[in-house]
Motif scaffolding. Structure first.
Motif, mmCIF file in Angstrom:
data_model
loop_
_atom_site.group_PDB
_atom_site.id
_atom_site.type_symbol
_atom_site.label_atom_id
_atom_site.label_comp_id
_atom_site.label_asym_id
_atom_site.label_seq_id
_atom_site.Cartn_x
_atom_site.Cartn_y
_atom_site.Cartn_z
ATOM 1 N N MET A 163 58.062 2.070 70.976
ATOM 2 C CA MET A 163 56.810 1.428 70.533
ATOM 3 C C MET A 163 56.198 2.217 69.372
ATOM 4 S SD MET A 163 55.169 -1.206 71.872
ATOM 5 C CE MET A 163 53.617 -1.863 72.417
ATOM 6 N N LYS A 164 55.906 1.512 68.264
ATOM 7 C CA LYS A 164 55.273 2.203 67.153
ATOM 8 C C LYS A 164 53.748 2.096 67.290
ATOM 9 C CE LYS A 164 58.123 0.060 64.379
ATOM 10 N NZ LYS A 164 58.735 -0.489 63.158
ATOM 11 N N LYS A 165 53.078 3.073 66.699
ATOM 12 C CA LYS A 165 51.633 3.155 66.926
ATOM 13 C C LYS A 165 50.825 3.105 65.641
ATOM 14 C CE LYS A 165 52.013 5.586 71.263
ATOM 15 N NZ LYS A 165 52.179 6.914 71.860
ATOM 16 N N LEU A 166 49.848 2.196 65.631
ATOM 17 C CA LEU A 166 48.854 2.147 64.554
ATOM 18 C C LEU A 166 47.535 2.608 65.156
ATOM 19 C CD1 LEU A 166 47.667 1.268 61.781
ATOM 20 C CD2 LEU A 166 47.284 -0.977 62.802
ATOM 21 N N LEU A 167 46.956 3.623 64.550
ATOM 22 C CA LEU A 167 45.694 4.164 65.049
ATOM 23 C C LEU A 167 44.613 3.942 63.999
ATOM 24 C CD1 LEU A 167 44.026 5.837 67.060
ATOM 25 C CD2 LEU A 167 45.044 7.911 66.070
ATOM 26 N N ILE A 168 43.489 3.363 64.427
ATOM 27 C CA ILE A 168 42.358 3.148 63.520
ATOM 28 C C ILE A 168 41.201 4.007 64.013
ATOM 29 C CG2 ILE A 168 40.721 1.463 62.571
ATOM 30 C CD1 ILE A 168 42.847 -0.705 63.068
ATOM 31 N N LEU A 169 40.694 4.874 63.143
ATOM 32 C CA LEU A 169 39.565 5.723 63.499
ATOM 33 C C LEU A 169 38.299 5.128 62.907
ATOM 34 C CD1 LEU A 169 41.056 9.298 62.887
ATOM 35 C CD2 LEU A 169 40.968 7.980 65.029
ATOM 36 N N GLY A 170 37.364 4.734 63.770
ATOM 37 C CA GLY A 170 36.113 4.153 63.305
ATOM 38 C C GLY A 170 36.111 2.649 63.496
ATOM 39 N N ALA A 171 35.091 2.173 64.226
ATOM 40 C CA ALA A 171 34.955 0.732 64.451
ATOM 41 C C ALA A 171 33.625 0.245 63.891
ATOM 42 C CB ALA A 171 35.078 0.416 65.941
ATOM 43 N N GLY A 172 33.376 0.636 62.637
ATOM 44 C CA GLY A 172 32.225 0.080 61.921
ATOM 45 C C GLY A 172 32.689 -1.182 61.220
ATOM 46 N N THR A 173 32.089 -1.492 60.084
ATOM 47 C CA THR A 173 32.452 -2.708 59.360
ATOM 48 C C THR A 173 33.939 -2.695 58.987
ATOM 49 O OG1 THR A 173 30.215 -2.732 58.455
ATOM 50 C CG2 THR A 173 31.821 -4.170 57.400
ATOM 51 N N ALA A 174 34.387 -1.612 58.334
ATOM 52 C CA ALA A 174 35.763 -1.565 57.821
ATOM 53 C C ALA A 174 36.794 -1.553 58.948
ATOM 54 C CB ALA A 174 35.935 -0.330 56.930
ATOM 55 N N GLY A 175 36.612 -0.688 59.940
ATOM 56 C CA GLY A 175 37.576 -0.572 61.033
ATOM 57 C C GLY A 175 37.679 -1.853 61.838
ATOM 58 N N THR A 176 36.533 -2.486 62.084
ATOM 59 C CA THR A 176 36.519 -3.720 62.873
ATOM 60 C C THR A 176 37.229 -4.857 62.127
ATOM 61 O OG1 THR A 176 34.455 -3.005 63.879
ATOM 62 C CG2 THR A 176 35.033 -5.326 64.143
ATOM 63 N N ILE A 177 36.962 -4.974 60.827
ATOM 64 C CA ILE A 177 37.657 -6.015 60.051
ATOM 65 C C ILE A 177 39.171 -5.762 60.102
ATOM 66 C CG2 ILE A 177 38.028 -7.031 57.758
ATOM 67 C CD1 ILE A 177 35.142 -6.351 57.063
ATOM 68 N N MET A 178 39.566 -4.500 59.911
ATOM 69 C CA MET A 178 41.004 -4.190 59.879
ATOM 70 C C MET A 178 41.688 -4.534 61.192
ATOM 71 S SD MET A 178 41.799 -3.457 56.910
ATOM 72 C CE MET A 178 43.537 -3.356 57.254
ATOM 73 N N VAL A 179 41.067 -4.167 62.306
ATOM 74 C CA VAL A 179 41.719 -4.424 63.594
ATOM 75 C C VAL A 179 41.845 -5.933 63.823
ATOM 76 C CG1 VAL A 179 39.742 -4.408 65.206
ATOM 77 C CG2 VAL A 179 41.943 -3.492 65.928
ATOM 78 N N ASN A 180 40.859 -6.685 63.350
ATOM 79 C CA ASN A 180 40.921 -8.135 63.527
ATOM 80 C C ASN A 180 41.935 -8.809 62.607
ATOM 81 O OD1 ASN A 180 39.081 -9.031 65.652
ATOM 82 N ND2 ASN A 180 37.528 -7.982 64.421
ATOM 83 N N LYS A 181 42.191 -8.202 61.462
ATOM 84 C CA LYS A 181 43.191 -8.772 60.566
ATOM 85 C C LYS A 181 44.608 -8.434 61.046
ATOM 86 C CE LYS A 181 42.001 -8.903 55.862
ATOM 87 N NZ LYS A 181 41.398 -10.202 55.669
ATOM 88 N N LEU A 182 44.770 -7.214 61.584
ATOM 89 C CA LEU A 182 46.113 -6.742 61.910
ATOM 90 C C LEU A 182 46.606 -7.191 63.283
ATOM 91 C CD1 LEU A 182 45.662 -3.210 60.368
ATOM 92 C CD2 LEU A 182 47.374 -4.885 59.621
ATOM 93 N N ALA A 183 45.689 -7.250 64.256
ATOM 94 C CA ALA A 183 46.126 -7.574 65.624
ATOM 95 C C ALA A 183 46.910 -8.885 65.716
ATOM 96 C CB ALA A 183 44.930 -7.574 66.568
ATOM 97 N N PRO A 184 46.478 -9.945 65.030
ATOM 98 C CA PRO A 184 47.229 -11.204 65.169
ATOM 99 C C PRO A 184 48.607 -11.180 64.503
ATOM 100 C CG PRO A 184 45.032 -11.593 64.250
ATOM 101 C CD PRO A 184 45.267 -10.124 64.214
ATOM 102 N N VAL A 185 48.864 -10.299 63.560
ATOM 103 C CA VAL A 185 50.141 -10.355 62.837
ATOM 104 C C VAL A 185 51.158 -9.308 63.275
ATOM 105 C CG1 VAL A 185 49.131 -11.437 60.793
ATOM 106 C CG2 VAL A 185 49.318 -8.954 60.892
#
Lengths: 409, 105
Positions: free
Chosen positions: A1-23
């Motif tokens: 399993m490969k791992k993507l780690l996002i540090l920070g769930a403000g505006t930028a981190g939240t947008i990124m997780v929502n864009k990446l999770a579906p793809v």
């Protein structure tokens, strides 16, 4: 399993997780997002709190409401990032390894960087409006204020949302007029910049508005210390300015964890490629939003435009393709100018704010570099867009690259 | 682009008076530029700043900020403002023959 780690769930981190999770294929990728706070703040709304337009409940929602399913969410502080080991230690003791790391830890105000700022006067007659506590405390103070000298000072650049101090001044002028207090208050805007703003044409326009509203502009004043006992701010070259109420925009810095990890510059901002958003030091680290050292504005709109670029480049990196998407420094800011009107600016690294219509060339409905009622509605509508579209990574009818169409050169 | 004759050398400047080619710089040119900025004599302390700035530009491509000069103990901010009264970042860059410091947005 490969791992993507996002540090920070403000505006930028939240947008990124929502864009990446579906793809990203869930059988192949584990996505983890880390933040120390459970509450998401709509930071552009802080500006309205001192004047009673918004209250705290208008600008907060639980972060959990904005995370897609299948993503691991950890609420913890970050102790240290160890790029050589591809791992991050959290303050709760966990160690997270990663294949790719996205740093979106933002920037915070550091009033303690200025001598005398956090002392006897702090939250008594010295306030910030970049934190929820500061904005609420200032709202309380203003309710009972009877007038005097209101000084707004920007301690040093860069700051988050460089138009916010101007908006604060314009709104204060409107609010004081509504309260019947305007003739009892002198307003002064004190900035280290040579004018009201960083870009020449917009600086001229914003300066004219200050003039029209009888707000004194003191440029090129670099605050060295605050003498709270005598209610004065003092510059490095010993000029002083007296205040009765000091509204301050303190030094902005990146997260302390960035400093602990040795990844930042002297303001804890991370050296980042201004086009690809890849960290300059580490190939598998990408940086987005206020955490970068880019010469672009530190603002939610910028983080949003960067997210489109980072999404492309991160997927390219994961698939071993060259990073082709380029961030152009695009920023888009609605500026409240008081009395139910607003100004809109749209610019990037190379093009300063120009007049015209936005987003539809020639049509609008918004007007660039011009004060209109419609621009104000745009700003007020934006809170809904932020919660319901932007954070969720939905497509907005605004291109991430700045467009020249609709602009008058 | 304005070209001026300084100490018998022909030097190119941008429209705001910053040298366009830092390799054409030398200490005598610095002394002339300093006078134009209202600094009569350049002391060793001035050159501590100027030399460090030039070294950083050489190595990293960008000039250090006031905060960086302070943090790396090159010069405390207070003293920097005394050495280059007015706008130290811009003034020191100009005298050091460097490009105008990149403003923030």
């Amino acid at each position: 399993m490969k791992k993507l780690l996002i540090l920070g769930a403000g505006t930028a981190g939240t947008i990124m997780v929502n864009k990446l999770a579906p793809v990203l294929d869930q059988s192949e990728w584990q996505i983890t997002i880390v933040d120390h706070h459970e509450t998401h703040y709509y930071q552009p709304g802080f500006l309205f709190i001192p004047f009673g337009i918004y209250t705290k409940k208008d600008v907060i929602k639980p972060k959990r409401d904005f995370f897609p399913t299948g993503v691991e969410v950890i609420f913890s502080g970050i102790d240290i990032i160890e790029p050589e080991k591809n791992q991050v230690k959290l303050t709760d003791g966990k160690v997270l390894s990663y294949d790719y790391l996205v740093i979106a830890t933002g920037s915070q105000i550091k009033p303690e960087e200025t001598e005398g700022l956090v002392g006897d006067g702090w939250r008594k007659n010295i306030f910030d409006f970049y934190t929820i506590d500061g904005a609420c405390a200032l709202a309380h103070f203003l309710k009972y204020w009877e007038g005097g000298r209101m000084v707004l000072n920007v301690v040093e650049m860069p700051i988050k949302c460089p138009v916010a101090p101007l908006e604060f001044e314009y709104l204060a002028e409107w609010w004081l007029t509504e309260q019947g207090l305007r003739d009892k208050v002198e307003i002064e805007f004190v900035t280290p910049l040579p004018g009201a703003f960083t870009k020449p044409k917009a600086s001229q326009l914003f300066g004219d508005f200050l003039d029209k509203k009888n707000i004194k502009l003191t440029p090129e004043f670099s605050t060295g210390r605050v003498d709270a006992a005598n209610n004065k701010i003092i510059s490095w070259d010993e000029q002083d300015i007296a205040y009765d109420l000091l509204v301050t925009v303190p030094t902005n810095m990146g997260d302390d964890a960035i400093a602990r990890s040795g990844l930042g510059d002297e303001l804890n901002f991370i050296p980042t490629d201004k086009e690809t958003l890849q960290s300059k030091a580490h190939e598998n680290i990408f940086v987005i939003g206020d955490a970068t050292d880019l010469p672009s504005s530190k603002a939610g709109s910028v983080a949003h435009f960067q997210a489109d670029i980072l999404y492309e480049n991160l997927l390219s990196a994961m698939e071993g393709r060259p990073l082709r998407a380029q961030f152009d420094g695009h920023a888009n800011c609605y500026i409240e100018s008081g009395f139910g009107k607003g100004i809109l600016i749209d610019f990037n690294y190379d093009t300063e704010p120009l007049p015209g219509k936005f987003p539809l060339p020639g049509i609008g409905p918004f007007s660039l570099l011009e004060e209109t009622k419609m621009n104000h509605y745009g700003k007020m509508m934006f809170r809904w867009m932020y919660w319901n579209l932007l954070l969720k990574g939905a497509e907005l009818p605004i291109e991430s690259q700045m467009m020249m169409a609709g602009k008058r050169v | 682009m304005p070209t001026r004759e300084i100490n018998g050398q022909s030097i190119e400047f941008d429209n705001e008076g910053f040298m366009t080619d830092r390799t054409a710089w030398n200490r005598d040119i610095a002394a002339v530029l300093a006078k134009e900025e209202g600094i009569e004599t350049l002391t060793d302390r001035h050159f501590d700043v100027i030399d460090f700035m030039r070294k950083e530009v050489e190595e990293k491509g960008t000039a250090p900020s006031i905060r960086r000069l302070n943090k790396l103990n090159v010069v405390p901010t207070k003293e920097l403002y005394q050495l280059f009264p007015g706008g130290p970042a811009k003034k020191a860059a100009k005298i050091a023959g460097l490009k105008k410091p990149e403003g923030c947005i």
